[in-house]
Design a protein around this motif. Structure first.
Motif, short mmCIF file in Angstrom:
data_model
loop_
_atom_site.label_atom_id
_atom_site.label_comp_id
_atom_site.label_asym_id
_atom_site.label_seq_id
_atom_site.Cartn_x
_atom_site.Cartn_y
_atom_site.Cartn_z
N GLN A 19 0.83 -1.00 -0.25
CA GLN A 19 -0.14 0.02 -0.07
C GLN A 19 0.93 1.34 0.24
O GLN A 19 0.85 2.18 -1.11
CB GLN A 19 -0.84 -0.03 1.08
CG GLN A 19 -1.78 1.52 1.16
CD GLN A 19 -2.70 1.08 2.29
OE1 GLN A 19 -3.21 0.23 3.75
NE2 GLN A 19 -4.14 2.36 2.32
N ALA A 22 3.03 1.91 -3.67
CA ALA A 22 2.03 1.93 -4.06
C ALA A 22 1.69 4.00 -3.85
O ALA A 22 1.19 4.72 -5.72
CB ALA A 22 -0.04 1.89 -3.89
N ILE A 27 0.51 4.26 -7.72
CA ILE A 27 -0.18 3.66 -8.71
C ILE A 27 -1.47 2.94 -7.97
O ILE A 27 -1.15 3.33 -5.87
CB ILE A 27 0.84 2.53 -9.15
CG1 ILE A 27 1.20 1.95 -8.38
CG2 ILE A 27 1.21 3.49 -10.43
CD1 ILE A 27 2.69 0.95 -9.16
N THR A 28 -2.31 1.66 -7.99
CA THR A 28 -3.16 1.18 -7.13
C THR A 28 -1.85 -0.10 -6.45
O THR A 28 -1.54 -0.61 -7.10
CB THR A 28 -4.26 1.18 -7.66
OG1 THR A 28 -3.79 -0.16 -9.09
CG2 THR A 28 -5.04 1.64 -8.31
N GLN A 29 -2.63 0.21 -5.35
CA GLN A 29 -1.84 -1.18 -4.69
C GLN A 29 -2.59 -2.09 -5.55
O GLN A 29 -1.26 -3.62 -5.81
CB GLN A 29 -3.03 -2.02 -3.22
CG GLN A 29 -1.78 -2.76 -2.33
CD GLN A 29 -2.27 -3.01 -0.90
OE1 GLN A 29 -3.48 -1.86 -0.55
NE2 GLN A 29 -2.19 -3.85 -0.63
N GLN A 30 -3.27 -2.92 -6.25
CA GLN A 30 -3.29 -3.71 -6.69
C GLN A 30 -2.35 -3.91 -8.41
O GLN A 30 -2.13 -4.98 -8.56
CB GLN A 30 -5.20 -3.54 -7.84
CG GLN A 30 -5.24 -5.14 -8.85
CD GLN A 30 -6.51 -4.50 -9.30
OE1 GLN A 30 -7.25 -3.76 -9.26
NE2 GLN A 30 -7.12 -5.92 -9.74
#
Length: 316
Positions: A19, A22, A27-30
């Motif tokens: 997290q 990110a 960017i996103t954690q995904q």
């Protein structure tokens, strides 16, 4: 190996959590999870152990981390080597004692903060090729000599008209003259070995000969300026032309004379050439500097028709 996945791995290793990595990378954690998974597939090992508190490097992850950091450092150095403004401004001055070299020394004194790379390319074809390939950023040349039109992707601006001087030995008939009218030189032998046909200099002197009935001899091998100066000093029947801004040095015993040529003053037209798409920020600074000190087109001077017809061709 994708550098974005390597960069994401390093950020996750430093943060200890996907997290936080990110957030740092925006960017996103995904996306972090997908990049790390892709890197693990490429390497064939697990790099992290996922725990309730975050992500912990495995033994393989610990082994890979210093190499990952080095990969990113190497990539940054590679990009920096060609990044606009991060390398020296490379300029061709033809020879070290030329008027062009003097122009660049003045530019360096005015802008010492700009790093310069000075090269010397005698041949105009080599200089044009270097401009078009990006090997150099600018060169000083005569523009639009017959048979040598400037390629459309290059731009030029005339920056200096260099007056010619007559160089004689102490026993020459004109050695004591304070100046000499150009037409008077029709009765004297002017020796310029190395004036190769097809060069921009040959085009200039061909027109000078045709306009004023001069005799220029380009016979004999070209052993360089030292031999030229020795011969002129020892041969009363010979003289040569040299640029008024050239900085030649000879032994005091030679007794050579530099005599201004007048009525009209023949001048050699120097232009700065560059590629229209060259983004180096210091190139604009160089052009502005030369434009502020430009000296060309004065009354009472002579240049070939091809130079007089095109005093500047700049980019838009």
């Amino acid at each position: 190996m994708d550098l974005d996945t390597v960069r994401t791995f390093v950020a996750a290793a430093d943060a200890g959590q996907f997290q936080e990595a990110a957030a740092e990378l925006a960017i996103t954690q995904q996306a972090v999870s997908k990049r790390v998974a892709a890197l693990e597939r490429d390497l064939g090992v697990r790099l992290f152990t996922r725990t309730p508190r975050g992500a912990v490097l495995t033994i393989d992850g610990q082994a890979f981390l210093p190499h990952a950091r080095e990969l990113l450092r190497v990539a940054e150095r590679a990009a920096g080597s060609v990044r606009t403004g991060s390398r020296p401004l490379r300029v061709d001055v033809i020879t070290s004692r030329s008027a062009q070299s003097g122009l660049m020394r003045a530019f360096h004194q005015a802008h010492p903060e700009i790093e310069l790379g000075v090269v010397m390319l005698h041949d105009i074809d080599a200089a044009v090729a270097a401009l078009r390939s990006g090997t150099i950023d600018a060169t000083f040349r005569a523009v639009d000599a017959p048979g040598r039109p400037l390629p459309e992707d290059l731009a030029a601006v005339r920056v200096l008209d260099e007056p010619l001087e007559l160089l004689t030995g102490p026993a020459h008939a004109l050695a004591s003259a304070r100046s000499v009218p150009l037409a008077r030189l029709a009765r004297h032998r002017i020796w310029m070995p190395g004036l190769a046909p097809g060069t921009e200099w040959a085009a200039y002197y061909d027109d000078l000969v045709a306009a004023f009935g001069l005799t220029i001899e380009a016979t004999g091998p070209n052993f360089g300026s030292d031999v030229l100066l020795d011969t002129i000093a020892d041969t009363p029947a010979l003289a040569t032309f040299m640029g008024g801004h050239s900085r030649l040095v000879w032994p005091a015993g030679h007794g050579l004379r530099r005599i201004p040529v007048t009525d009209p003053v023949p001048v050699y037209p120097h232009s700065l050439l560059w590629h229209r798409d060259n983004p180096h920020p210091a190139l604009a600074t160089l052009r502005d500097h030369l434009a502020a000190a430009a000296n060309h087109g004065a009354a009472g001077t002579w240049v070939p028709a091809w130079a007089a017809a095109d005093q500047s061709r700049t980019s838009t």
